[in-house]
Design a protein around this motif. Structure first.
Motif, PDB file in Angstrom:
ATOM      1  N   ARG A 122       0.855  -1.186   0.000  1.00  0.00           N
ATOM      2  CA  ARG A 122       0.000   0.000   0.000  1.00  0.00           C
ATOM      3  C   ARG A 122       0.894   1.240   0.000  1.00  0.00           C
ATOM      4  NH1 ARG A 122      -2.977  -3.339  -1.170  1.00  0.00           N
ATOM      5  NH2 ARG A 122      -5.069  -3.829  -0.374  1.00  0.00           N
ATOM      6  N   SER A 123       0.597   2.184  -0.886  1.00  0.00           N
ATOM      7  CA  SER A 123       1.337   3.448  -0.919  1.00  0.00           C
ATOM      8  C   SER A 123       0.357   4.582  -0.737  1.00  0.00           C
ATOM      9  CB  SER A 123       2.094   3.599  -2.243  1.00  0.00           C
ATOM     10  OG  SER A 123       1.186   3.696  -3.329  1.00  0.00           O
ATOM     11  N   ARG A 124       0.880   5.794  -0.525  1.00  0.00           N
ATOM     12  CA  ARG A 124       0.063   7.003  -0.443  1.00  0.00           C
ATOM     13  C   ARG A 124       0.462   7.918  -1.595  1.00  0.00           C
ATOM     14  NH1 ARG A 124      -0.745   3.662   2.817  1.00  0.00           N
ATOM     15  NH2 ARG A 124      -1.428   3.867   4.978  1.00  0.00           N
ATOM     16  N   GLY A 125       0.148   7.502  -2.795  1.00  0.00           N
ATOM     17  CA  GLY A 125       0.549   8.194  -4.010  1.00  0.00           C
ATOM     18  C   GLY A 125       0.885   7.171  -5.070  1.00  0.00           C
ATOM     19  N   ASN A 126       1.360   7.620  -6.225  1.00  0.00           N
ATOM     20  CA  ASN A 126       1.621   6.716  -7.351  1.00  0.00           C
ATOM     21  C   ASN A 126       2.488   5.530  -6.943  1.00  0.00           C
ATOM     22  OD1 ASN A 126       0.154   8.250  -9.159  1.00  0.00           O
ATOM     23  ND2 ASN A 126       1.933   9.291 -10.012  1.00  0.00           N
ATOM     24  N   LEU A 127       2.048   4.342  -7.352  1.00  0.00           N
ATOM     25  CA  LEU A 127       2.829   3.120  -7.174  1.00  0.00           C
ATOM     26  C   LEU A 127       3.301   2.699  -8.560  1.00  0.00           C
ATOM     27  CD1 LEU A 127       3.821   0.855  -5.304  1.00  0.00           C
ATOM     28  CD2 LEU A 127       1.649  -0.321  -5.725  1.00  0.00           C
ATOM     29  N   THR A 128       4.616   2.797  -8.800  1.00  0.00           N
ATOM     30  CA  THR A 128       5.182   2.541 -10.123  1.00  0.00           C
ATOM     31  C   THR A 128       6.337   1.552  -9.997  1.00  0.00           C
ATOM     32  OG1 THR A 128       6.658   4.454  -9.923  1.00  0.00           O
ATOM     33  CG2 THR A 128       4.511   4.832 -10.945  1.00  0.00           C
TER      34      THR A 128
ATOM     35  N   GLY B 268      -2.439  -1.197  -3.740  1.00  0.00           N
ATOM     36  CA  GLY B 268      -3.299  -0.029  -3.767  1.00  0.00           C
ATOM     37  C   GLY B 268      -2.467   1.209  -3.504  1.00  0.00           C
ATOM     38  N   ALA B 269      -2.981   2.344  -3.959  1.00  0.00           N
ATOM     39  CA  ALA B 269      -2.264   3.611  -3.800  1.00  0.00           C
ATOM     40  C   ALA B 269      -3.065   4.591  -2.948  1.00  0.00           C
ATOM     41  CB  ALA B 269      -1.928   4.222  -5.151  1.00  0.00           C
ATOM     42  N   GLY B 270      -3.950   4.083  -2.123  1.00  0.00           N
ATOM     43  CA  GLY B 270      -4.691   4.926  -1.198  1.00  0.00           C
ATOM     44  C   GLY B 270      -5.595   5.934  -1.867  1.00  0.00           C
TER      45      GLY B 270
END
Length: 314
Positions: free
Chosen positions: A99-105, A118-120
């Protein structure tokens, strides 16, 4: 900062954490796990605006604030709760949850048994490296874009995929075993070298759903629904689509020699929008009360024809 546990694991306890504002962090537990037991005491276990690299044997479970992550877990799972956008520079584990808080690339492949990401809802899940190789995918990213590519077969597992516009591409077959739900304009499922099995609902109200199995077939399981404005398909044989589907526009593209007819028999009541139609070598027949052609209709091969019949309207 580099921490190595040669015979056991690395555990973050009490107020334990690593802060490295200007350089990389490396954690290695080649015979154990990297875990935390202080979830209620610190906001993160590793803070590193540069990068975090980890190697473990039996698992990783951390909360991080890092710019990029690489991880290899030889015989266990990987769980990462990231407080910022995150770039994956190579991840291998059994079951992977990020899980990230912004773009997951990503800049390198993800290899594992299952992937849950998921990117929150703060950025896109943009994991379209064609060398990714997992068996099962789930994504939770309400209101944001989702892109994923896989090298071979892939199953959409429970609870499914939620996003804005969703694009999933596989090198072989794709099996949708759990719902895909979007709140955007486009859902595209592509199986480059195999079949697509629609064994769960596609929920895309007002949107266009495209299913591309140009080298294989498309099957829709009983009891499922394609809820969309338009449905466009590419396949080697005309799929049997269920009456529970809600789309009013259809695009038909037969990628092997043969004829297509919409509907498969009889005449479709009401107005049918044809969002394009094509054959490699065969005829096209469209029959409805009224027909709207909104994209190119092309019957391939010598002496083949396209016939459109409007029974009560235009």
């Amino acid at each position: 900062v580099s921490v190595t546990a040669r015979a056991g694991g690395i555990s973050f306890a009490d107020l334990g954490r690593i802060e490295q504002p200007s350089g990389p962090v490396t954690l290695s537990a080649a015979a154990g796990a990297i875990t935390n037991t202080n979830v209620d005491k610190v906001a993160y276990n590793v803070y590193a605006p540069n990068s975090l690299s980890m190697t473990a044997a039996s698992g990783v479970d951390l909360r991080t604030a890092v710019a990029s992550l690489s991880a290899t877990v030889s015989a266990g799972d990987l769980v990462i709760d990231e407080g910022d956008p995150l770039v994956l520079t190579g991840v291998t584990a059994r079951d992977i949850r990020i899980r990230s808080r912004g773009n997951l690339t990503q800049t390198a492949p993800i290899i594992g048994r299952s992937l849950d990401v998921g990117a929150g809802s703060l950025g896109g899940v943009l994991l379209d490296n064609p060398a990714n190789d997992v068996n099962t995918l789930t994504v939770s990213n309400v209101g944001r874009q989702v892109r994923f590519a896989d090298a071979d077969d892939l199953t959409i597992g429970s609870p499914g995929i939620v996003g804005r516009n969703v694009y999933v591409t596989t090198g072989s077959s794709l099996e949708v075993d759990a719902p895909i739900q979007i709140d955007g304009t486009e859902l595209v499922l592509t199986a480059q070298g195999g079949n697509v099995a629609l064994d769960a609902n596609l929920v895309a109200p007002g949107a266009t759903v495209t299913v591309n199995a140009g080298q294989g077939t498309i099957a829709q399981a009983a009891g499922t629904t394609i809820d969309s404005r338009a449905f466009i398909w590419f396949a080697t044989a005309q799929p049997t689509l269920l009456g529970s589907n809600t789309f009013t526009a259809v695009g038909i593209n037969l990628t092997s020699p043969g004829n297509v007819r919409i509907p498969a028999s009889g005449s479709q009541p009401g107005t049918l929008e044809v969002a394009g139609a094509s054959t490699v070598d065969g005829t096209i027949e469209i029959d409805a009360d009224a027909v709207v052609v909104s994209n190119l209709v092309r019957a391939g091969g010598a002496s083949n024809s396209a016939t459109i019949t409007a029974r009560t309207g235009n």
